[in-house]
Scaffold this motif. Structure first.
Motif, PDB file in Angstrom:
ATOM      1  N   MET A 136       0.736  -1.071   0.046  1.00 48.28           N
ATOM      2  CA  MET A 136       0.146   0.008   0.166  1.00 48.28           C
ATOM      3  C   MET A 136       1.042   1.459  -0.085  1.00 48.28           C
ATOM      4  SD  MET A 136      -3.482   0.067   1.964  1.00 48.28           S
ATOM      5  CE  MET A 136      -5.165  -0.635   1.293  1.00 48.28           C
ATOM      6  N   ALA A 137       2.158   1.097  -0.105  1.00 51.61           N
ATOM      7  CA  ALA A 137       2.998   2.335   0.227  1.00 51.61           C
ATOM      8  C   ALA A 137       2.851   3.170  -1.102  1.00 51.61           C
ATOM      9  CB  ALA A 137       4.499   1.703   0.208  1.00 51.61           C
ATOM     10  N   GLY A 138       2.497   2.691  -2.264  1.00 52.70           N
ATOM     11  CA  GLY A 138       2.082   3.531  -3.425  1.00 52.70           C
ATOM     12  C   GLY A 138       1.142   4.791  -3.218  1.00 52.70           C
ATOM     13  N   ALA A 139       1.037   5.401  -4.362  1.00 52.16           N
ATOM     14  CA  ALA A 139       0.352   6.719  -3.872  1.00 52.16           C
ATOM     15  C   ALA A 139      -0.940   6.504  -4.562  1.00 52.16           C
ATOM     16  CB  ALA A 139       1.169   8.064  -4.895  1.00 52.16           C
ATOM     17  N   GLY A 140      -1.455   5.444  -5.460  1.00 48.91           N
ATOM     18  CA  GLY A 140      -2.482   5.272  -6.041  1.00 48.91           C
ATOM     19  C   GLY A 140      -3.503   4.945  -5.300  1.00 48.91           C
ATOM     20  N   PRO A 141      -4.857   4.870  -5.322  1.00 54.43           N
ATOM     21  CA  PRO A 141      -6.031   4.253  -5.013  1.00 54.43           C
ATOM     22  C   PRO A 141      -5.943   2.745  -4.786  1.00 54.43           C
ATOM     23  CG  PRO A 141      -6.881   5.112  -6.981  1.00 54.43           C
ATOM     24  CD  PRO A 141      -5.506   5.658  -6.916  1.00 54.43           C
ATOM     25  N   SER A 142      -6.199   2.161  -3.610  1.00 52.16           N
ATOM     26  CA  SER A 142      -6.036   0.699  -3.238  1.00 52.16           C
ATOM     27  C   SER A 142      -7.094   0.156  -2.554  1.00 52.16           C
ATOM     28  CB  SER A 142      -4.841   0.543  -2.599  1.00 52.16           C
ATOM     29  OG  SER A 142      -3.610   1.542  -3.098  1.00 52.16           O
ATOM     30  N   LEU A 143      -7.511  -0.973  -2.880  1.00 54.49           N
ATOM     31  CA  LEU A 143      -8.573  -1.827  -2.130  1.00 54.49           C
ATOM     32  C   LEU A 143      -7.747  -3.211  -1.596  1.00 54.49           C
ATOM     33  CD1 LEU A 143     -11.338  -2.559  -1.084  1.00 54.49           C
ATOM     34  CD2 LEU A 143     -11.781  -3.534  -3.696  1.00 54.49           C
ATOM     35  N   MET A 144      -7.661  -3.402  -0.412  1.00 57.68           N
ATOM     36  CA  MET A 144      -6.903  -4.437   0.013  1.00 57.68           C
ATOM     37  C   MET A 144      -7.866  -5.398   0.946  1.00 57.68           C
ATOM     38  SD  MET A 144      -3.489  -4.711   2.289  1.00 57.68           S
ATOM     39  CE  MET A 144      -2.492  -4.188   0.711  1.00 57.68           C
ATOM     40  N   TYR A 145      -7.462  -6.783   0.788  1.00 56.97           N
ATOM     41  CA  TYR A 145      -8.161  -7.754   1.725  1.00 56.97           C
ATOM     42  C   TYR A 145      -7.257  -8.385   2.386  1.00 56.97           C
ATOM     43  CZ  TYR A 145     -10.206 -12.347   2.340  1.00 56.97           C
ATOM     44  OH  TYR A 145     -10.615 -13.649   2.928  1.00 56.97           O
ATOM     45  N   PHE A 146      -7.286  -8.470   3.490  1.00 62.96           N
ATOM     46  CA  PHE A 146      -6.289  -9.060   4.577  1.00 62.96           C
ATOM     47  C   PHE A 146      -7.120 -10.117   5.506  1.00 62.96           C
ATOM     48  CE2 PHE A 146      -3.619  -9.403   8.329  1.00 62.96           C
ATOM     49  CZ  PHE A 146      -2.285  -8.920   7.868  1.00 62.96           C
ATOM     50  N   TYR A 147      -6.642 -11.382   5.144  1.00 65.05           N
ATOM     51  CA  TYR A 147      -7.288 -12.485   5.778  1.00 65.05           C
ATOM     52  C   TYR A 147      -6.492 -13.054   7.114  1.00 65.05           C
ATOM     53  CZ  TYR A 147      -9.510 -17.137   6.321  1.00 65.05           C
ATOM     54  OH  TYR A 147     -10.153 -18.237   6.967  1.00 65.05           O
ATOM     55  N   VAL A 148      -7.191 -13.380   8.086  1.00 63.67           N
ATOM     56  CA  VAL A 148      -6.833 -13.869   9.367  1.00 63.67           C
ATOM     57  C   VAL A 148      -7.370 -15.201   9.677  1.00 63.67           C
ATOM     58  CG1 VAL A 148      -6.169 -13.355  11.965  1.00 63.67           C
ATOM     59  CG2 VAL A 148      -5.980 -11.660  10.148  1.00 63.67           C
ATOM     60  N   ASN A 149      -6.826 -16.387   9.866  1.00 66.79           N
ATOM     61  CA  ASN A 149      -7.620 -17.521   9.884  1.00 66.79           C
ATOM     62  C   ASN A 149      -7.305 -18.262  11.210  1.00 66.79           C
ATOM     63  OD1 ASN A 149      -4.949 -18.691   9.469  1.00 66.79           O
ATOM     64  ND2 ASN A 149      -5.995 -20.297   8.348  1.00 66.79           N
ATOM     65  N   GLU A 150      -6.336 -17.610  12.143  1.00 68.24           N
ATOM     66  CA  GLU A 150      -5.845 -18.355  13.238  1.00 68.24           C
ATOM     67  C   GLU A 150      -6.865 -18.448  14.461  1.00 68.24           C
ATOM     68  OE1 GLU A 150      -2.305 -16.741  10.980  1.00 68.24           O
ATOM     69  OE2 GLU A 150      -4.219 -16.129  11.627  1.00 68.24           O
ATOM     70  N   LEU A 151      -7.791 -17.441  14.393  1.00 67.73           N
ATOM     71  CA  LEU A 151      -8.660 -17.359  15.400  1.00 67.73           C
ATOM     72  C   LEU A 151      -9.768 -18.556  15.198  1.00 67.73           C
ATOM     73  CD1 LEU A 151      -9.275 -15.500  17.899  1.00 67.73           C
ATOM     74  CD2 LEU A 151     -11.084 -14.368  16.600  1.00 67.73           C
ATOM     75  N   ASP A 152     -10.384 -18.622  14.041  1.00 73.93           N
ATOM     76  CA  ASP A 152     -11.088 -19.993  13.787  1.00 73.93           C
ATOM     77  C   ASP A 152     -10.676 -21.224  14.081  1.00 73.93           C
ATOM     78  OD1 ASP A 152     -13.732 -20.708  12.316  1.00 73.93           O
ATOM     79  OD2 ASP A 152     -12.240 -21.665  11.130  1.00 73.93           O
TER      80      ASP A 152
END
Length: 431
Positions: free
Chosen positions: A231-247
């Motif tokens: 995400m360090a770039g200047a452009g518009p961004s959409l990110m999905y960050f998945y966390v599975n350890e809790l489940d």
């Protein structure tokens, strides 16, 4: 009754209730849910599809960063960048119970988030395959077709898995044919998924989360570092960050266990690191696909040992808290009613027992495509209390070792949090 079909059914072959639900998308009225049988409980309300459900998260996020063709139903703030963290298994009730373990998330909750809702409905069933597919496509399960952990494939007359053991005879992009939010957004903004390596080419990803770049990391530290760099770039961004350890901890040890609480603390630390390392002003969302309840060993019941609970049943599927029963061809309405009565007699108010038509009429799957209707059980059994139901003819014995479970219609399973805040970005990313 579910049948094997070589071609898609013609409209006149489908039950009226299926056609009525599918027509709802054009403004046609849905049939009223069938009244509950004497001595049974009515079904809970359907998920708030189109308003306040897991299906509105990515679509609203895309709208908030300016992607055309999406509507910001969740009132997210306009942003240049947005990172959507999905914590598998984080029910809202659990998050509220365990705030002592989440100092950072507690501070976010206390700060408020204006018009952004603080909770959402999962998809139905409240299971990863259905909810992640709704998240990834912006559609209810009746459209994307992933209506359970495992379900009947009518074309093969075989039960197929929708998560980690995808059937070789099922093409993910045929089973779920709609474009994902990522695919639609990728030509307008930078789209990135940050997840574990094993999910980069999985059938589940191909079906419901395809599109954009896929960045992997085996630890939470590695994934947060990768997210900050991407995400360090200047452009518009959409990110999905998945966390599975809790489940994973919940299934193995239970959501009231020290192991689960440890993973909740790790999640809190992960989101705190994202707050510090993502570019300043990045919108960060935290949500989940479903909640969880613990089921004691004595209440993990093998229903296959009771013949009257399988009278006329050709296939069983679903999950222990949301069972799909598919009936033999030629099973009449009287036999189906008797099967429902047998389940209600055996478990009483510990379950909801209902038909496919009642589920569709009640909107549990949203609008239902004709081909998807045949993937749904003729009869469905949903747990209301600490109960899990197994067909041990079909599942491995180790399945009965699972403590934390989900899939049903209870508030603990279906209500998930939505936290929204702007990243401070106080700590510059270092490679």
């Amino acid at each position: 009754m579910a049948r094997v079909r070589e071609t898609d059914p013609a409209p006149h072959e489908l039950p009226d209730l299926v056609l009525g639900s599918a027509a709802a998308g054009t403004g046609a009225a849905l049939p009223a849910p069938a009244p509950a049988a004497p001595g049974t409980s009515p079904l809970p309300p359907a998920p708030a599809f189109g308003h306040r459900s897991i299906a509105e998260v990515l679509t609203s996020a895309a709208a908030s960063v300016g992607v055309p063709g999406f509507e910001n139903k969740l009132n997210l703030p306009a942003a240049q960048r947005i990172c959507v963290v999905l914590a598998d298994g984080l029910g809202r009730n659990l998050l509220k119970q365990k705030t002592a373990h989440t100092p950072f998330l507690r501070s976010v909750l206390q700060s408020g988030q204006g018009p952004v809702p603080v909770s959402l409905d999962s998809a139905f069933p409240s299971t990863t395959a259905a909810s992640l597919a709704s998240f990834g496509t912006g559609l209810a399960a009746g459209q994307h077709g992933m209506v359970g952990y495992d379900v009947l494939d009518p074309d093969q007359d075989r039960v197929v898995n929708m998560l980690g053991n995808w059937d070789a005879g099922v093409d993910p992009q045929t089973w779920q044919p709609f474009p994902t939010v990522f695919e639609r957004a990728a030509s307008h903004v930078d789209v990135t998924t940050v997840s574990l390596p094993q999910f980069s080419t999985s059938a589940m990803t191909q079906a419901a989360l395809r599109g954009g770049r896929f960045i992997t990391g085996t630890t939470s530290h590695a994934r947060t570092g990768a997210a900050a760099e991407a995400m360090a770039g200047a452009g518009p961004s959409l990110m999905y960050f998945y966390v599975n350890e809790l489940d994973k901890a919940g299934h193995r040890h239970g959501c009231q266990s020290p192991q689960w609480e440890h993973q909740l603390e790790e999640l809190d630390a992960t989101v705190r690191r994202l707050n510090a390392t993502l570019p300043p002003g990045t919108t960060v969302l935290l949500t989940a696909d479903h909640g969880m309840v613990d089921v004691p060993e004595s209440q993990r019941i093998d229903y296959s040992a009771e013949p009257r609970l399988l009278a006329g049943v050709r296939h069983t599927a679903g999950e222990p808290r949301m069972v799909h029963l598919y009936l033999e061809d030629g099973t009449d309405a009287a036999a189906r009613s008797l099967l429902l009565a047998n389940w209600r007699s055996r478990f009483g108010d510990r379950i909801w027992a209902f038909t496919r038509e009642e589920a569709i009429a009640g909107g549990l799957f949203g609008d239902v495509r004709a081909e998807v209707a045949l993937r749904i059980g003729d009869v469905m059994i949903a747990a209301r209390d600490s109960l899990a139901l197994y067909d041990t003819r079909r599942v491995r014995p180790t399945a009965l070792d699972v403590v934390g479970q989900h899939g049903s219609l209870t508030k603990a399973e279906r209500e998930v949090p939505l936290l929204c805040f702007k990243a401070d970005g106080k700590k510059a990313f270092r490679g």
